[in-house]
Design an enzyme around this catalytic site. Structure first.
Site, mmCIF file in Angstrom:
data_model
loop_
_atom_site.group_PDB
_atom_site.id
_atom_site.type_symbol
_atom_site.label_atom_id
_atom_site.label_comp_id
_atom_site.label_asym_id
_atom_site.label_seq_id
_atom_site.Cartn_x
_atom_site.Cartn_y
_atom_site.Cartn_z
ATOM 1 N N TYR A 79 -17.086 2.342 -3.495
ATOM 2 C CA TYR A 79 -17.022 0.932 -3.916
ATOM 3 C C TYR A 79 -16.925 0.888 -5.435
ATOM 4 O O TYR A 79 -17.647 1.623 -6.125
ATOM 5 C CB TYR A 79 -18.266 0.161 -3.463
ATOM 6 C CG TYR A 79 -17.915 -0.906 -2.464
ATOM 7 C CD1 TYR A 79 -16.993 -1.901 -2.800
ATOM 8 C CD2 TYR A 79 -18.460 -0.922 -1.191
ATOM 9 C CE1 TYR A 79 -16.627 -2.871 -1.890
ATOM 10 C CE2 TYR A 79 -18.104 -1.892 -0.271
ATOM 11 C CZ TYR A 79 -17.181 -2.865 -0.630
ATOM 12 O OH TYR A 79 -16.819 -3.813 0.270
ATOM 13 N N GLU A 81 -16.206 -2.381 -7.393
ATOM 14 C CA GLU A 81 -15.905 -3.754 -7.858
ATOM 15 C C GLU A 81 -16.064 -3.827 -9.370
ATOM 16 O O GLU A 81 -16.913 -3.152 -9.959
ATOM 17 C CB GLU A 81 -16.832 -4.758 -7.182
ATOM 18 C CG GLU A 81 -16.468 -4.978 -5.727
ATOM 19 C CD GLU A 81 -17.351 -5.993 -5.031
ATOM 20 O OE1 GLU A 81 -18.059 -6.742 -5.722
ATOM 21 O OE2 GLU A 81 -17.333 -6.012 -3.797
ATOM 22 N N ASP A 256 7.504 -12.951 -10.301
ATOM 23 C CA ASP A 256 7.168 -12.062 -9.185
ATOM 24 C C ASP A 256 8.375 -11.142 -8.994
ATOM 25 O O ASP A 256 9.394 -11.548 -8.447
ATOM 26 C CB ASP A 256 6.900 -12.913 -7.949
ATOM 27 C CG ASP A 256 6.622 -12.076 -6.710
ATOM 28 O OD1 ASP A 256 6.869 -10.853 -6.738
ATOM 29 O OD2 ASP A 256 6.183 -12.659 -5.704
ATOM 30 N N THR A 285 4.880 -5.727 -6.203
ATOM 31 C CA THR A 285 4.322 -4.789 -5.236
ATOM 32 C C THR A 285 4.768 -3.402 -5.681
ATOM 33 O O THR A 285 5.646 -3.256 -6.543
ATOM 34 C CB THR A 285 4.834 -5.043 -3.809
ATOM 35 O OG1 THR A 285 6.249 -5.066 -3.832
ATOM 36 C CG2 THR A 285 4.299 -6.340 -3.255
ATOM 37 N N LYS A 288 8.083 -1.444 -2.511
ATOM 38 C CA LYS A 288 9.462 -1.834 -2.164
ATOM 39 C C LYS A 288 10.418 -0.922 -2.947
ATOM 40 O O LYS A 288 10.401 0.283 -2.738
ATOM 41 C CB LYS A 288 9.668 -3.315 -2.462
ATOM 42 C CG LYS A 288 8.777 -4.243 -1.629
ATOM 43 C CD LYS A 288 9.127 -5.688 -1.826
ATOM 44 C CE LYS A 288 8.364 -6.617 -0.916
ATOM 45 N NZ LYS A 288 7.042 -7.009 -1.440
ATOM 46 N N ARG A 294 1.697 0.998 -0.378
ATOM 47 C CA ARG A 294 1.606 -0.457 -0.220
ATOM 48 C C ARG A 294 0.548 -0.969 -1.196
ATOM 49 O O ARG A 294 -0.600 -0.505 -1.183
ATOM 50 C CB ARG A 294 1.179 -0.834 1.194
ATOM 51 C CG ARG A 294 2.023 -0.245 2.284
ATOM 52 C CD ARG A 294 1.806 -0.942 3.597
ATOM 53 N NE ARG A 294 2.418 -2.236 3.545
ATOM 54 C CZ ARG A 294 3.726 -2.450 3.659
ATOM 55 N NH1 ARG A 294 4.558 -1.466 3.881
ATOM 56 N NH2 ARG A 294 4.212 -3.668 3.576
#
Ligand code: DSN
Length: 493
Positions: A79, A81, A256, A285, A288, A294
């Site tokens: 973890y 964060e 974007d 992203t 692509k 991903r």
């Protein structure tokens, strides 16, 4: 058809040690199968399917074994964060290292002042961007004028006034049927609910973006955020003009670039067509045309950096350390000179696909392409997008149906099929191969007709393919695929 591509073939992600990768995957599958054989079988089956079909989904690609293997590690178990050096958990030193390497590669690759590499997807990256723009443009000045350092310091009355202000901002993005994305203000998406939203379309005659009309609309609407970018618009966007329009109306320009990030990274889109120097905030992203795992990334100008870096946990769940590490590997690959050849070949292949379709009588939205994708209008074949997509899939060609501007069949059945070249280019396909792919597509669609619905009348989903066409096309596709094997030498045993 004459080959138009660069002298050296694009470097596929297959330039890997096939023996080492085979050993790694065989061992991994052995370990997985001991616990859940169904999953090991599905992993094998997915590779077999990907090897055996022509993948033309414009948003997909094939990541390298280095990228894929990086994801299967214990970085997943931590973890973390917060962000680099500012975590809410102890023991994040390795995640700090991973995140720093990924961010450094992203900044260097895109010449961006700041990079935030945590978003789990493009939608998450856009949410972080929206949050950061609201925080920087609306919340921070309001807190300053109230003499407060934090929203928790506000009286209930002041907080309610600020909440109303935050919830009443305007965003202007490209409409879905013109090629925009769901998250650019489409009403059913959260972006269409959290903003007063308006959409710009394309010129009905040319199907091209009309910058004059957009400028007039922006002057009238006065958005806080002007969103540029697309998932199905087959042309370049002039980001210098977009920034000019944004500045004129006091908007933040958010781009974007998820679909065309690989073309930016590979220096196919430069000057006015590279969004990063012009946008206040750029999202993408990584899976692509960029050919990574991903995930998402946000790039921004320095004034947005603090707000962007607070994306987790305010907007995002805990960072995926294993995926961030894989982003770093993919970004390192994209900084290699061979990636420029790859990106240029993606664009050349899309041009060859468009030319091949047009020369066989097909109609393309906007009449062609300037990027990695082609939007084929299948209505002249008497088909819906859904029928065309299914008939092509039966024939070994994987595509996705997509609305065309002012689509009479709506966003579910559609009248279009979107075709992209990033994945086939990663396998080493060249312009001659893409011409052959165009021939196969037109052959299948010409041999397909709508079938009646079971209740009688026309169906938008059912179709018939003339006898033998799907089988012959699969065989022809198989020949092309055999010339360009996916992950050559990788043997799962
Ligand atoms: N799913 C992506 C695409 O196919 O374009 C967008 O979210």
């Amino acid at each position: 058809m004459a080959s138009q591509h660069v002298e050296t073939p694009a470097q596929p992600p297959e330039s890997f040690d096939a023996d080492a990768a085979s050993t790694a995957y065989r061992s991994a599958l052995h370990v997985i199968a001991a616990v859940e054989p169904g999953i090991a079988a599905a992993i094998r089956s997915e590779l077999a399917d990907q090897r055996a079909t022509l993948k033309l989904i414009a948003s997909e690609n094939y990541a390298s074994p280095a990228v894929l293997l990086t994801m299967g590690t214990w970085l997943s178990d931590k973890y973390a964060e917060g962000t680099i050096g500012r975590r809410m958990y102890a023991g994040c030193q390795n995640i700090d290292t991973v995140e720093q390497i990924a961010a450094d590669h992203a900044r260097a690759l895109f010449a961006a002042p700041h990079a935030y590499v945590q978003p789990h997807s493009g939608i998450d990256a856009n949410l972080v961007a929206f949050w950061a723009i609201l925080a920087h443009r609306v919340e921070a000045p309001a807190l300053a004028s109230l003499g407060a350092g934090h929203v928790n310091d506000l009286t209930d009355e002041d907080w309610e006034a600020l909440r109303q202000q935050l919830g009443n901002q305007r965003a202007l993005g490209m409409s879905l049927d013109a090629g925009g994305h769901l998250t650019h203000g489409f009403r059913p998406n959260i972006s269409g609910k959290m903003f007063h939203q308006a959409s710009y379309g394309t010129d009905p005659r040319t199907e091209l973006l009309d910058y004059g009309a957009l400028r007039a609309q922006a002057r009238e609407f006065r958005p806080l955020i002007l969103i540029a970018g697309y998932s199905a618009y087959p042309r370049k966007i002039n980001f210098a003009v977009m920034r000019e329009i944004a500045d004129e109306v006091g908007a933040t320009l958010m781009v974007d670039m998820a679909h065309f990030a690989g073309l930016v990274a590979g220096r196919v889109f430069t000057g006015d067509f590279d969004p990063v120097p012009f946008a206040h905030v750029t999202t993408t992203t990584t899976h692509k045309s960029l050919r990574g795992p991903r995930g998402g990334v946000v790039l921004c100008q320095p004034e947005y950096a603090d707000a962007v870096d607070r994306g987790c946990p305010l907007v995002l769940g805990g960072p995926l350390g294993h995926v961030i590490a894989a982003k770093a590997v993919a970004l390192a690959e994209a900084r290699q000179p061979s990636f420029r050849q790859y990106a240029q070949q993606v664009a050349d292949n899309a041009t060859a696909l468009a030319t091949g379709l047009l020369s066989r009588g097909a109609r393309l939205v906007t009449g062609g392409t300037e990027n990695h994708l082609v939007l084929l209008d299948v209505s002249p074949f008497g088909l819906t997008g859904r029928q065309a997509e299914s008939a092509l899939l039966d024939s070994g060609i994987v595509t996705n149906r997509n609305a065309i501007p002012r689509d009479p069949n709506g966003a579910w059945y559609t009248s279009g099929v979107r075709l992209g070249t990033p994945a086939l280019t990663s396998r080493g396909f060249d312009t001659d191969d893409l011409d052959r792919v165009a021939e196969l597509i037109v052959g299948v669609l010409s041999a397909t007709s709508p079938a009646a619905a079971p209740s009688g009348g026309a169906s938008k989903a059912r179709y018939l393919i003339a006898d033998g066409v799907a089988e012959r096309t699969r065989a022809a596709a198989g020949e092309l695929l055999a010339h360009h094997p996916l992950y050559p030498g990788l043997d799962l045993g």
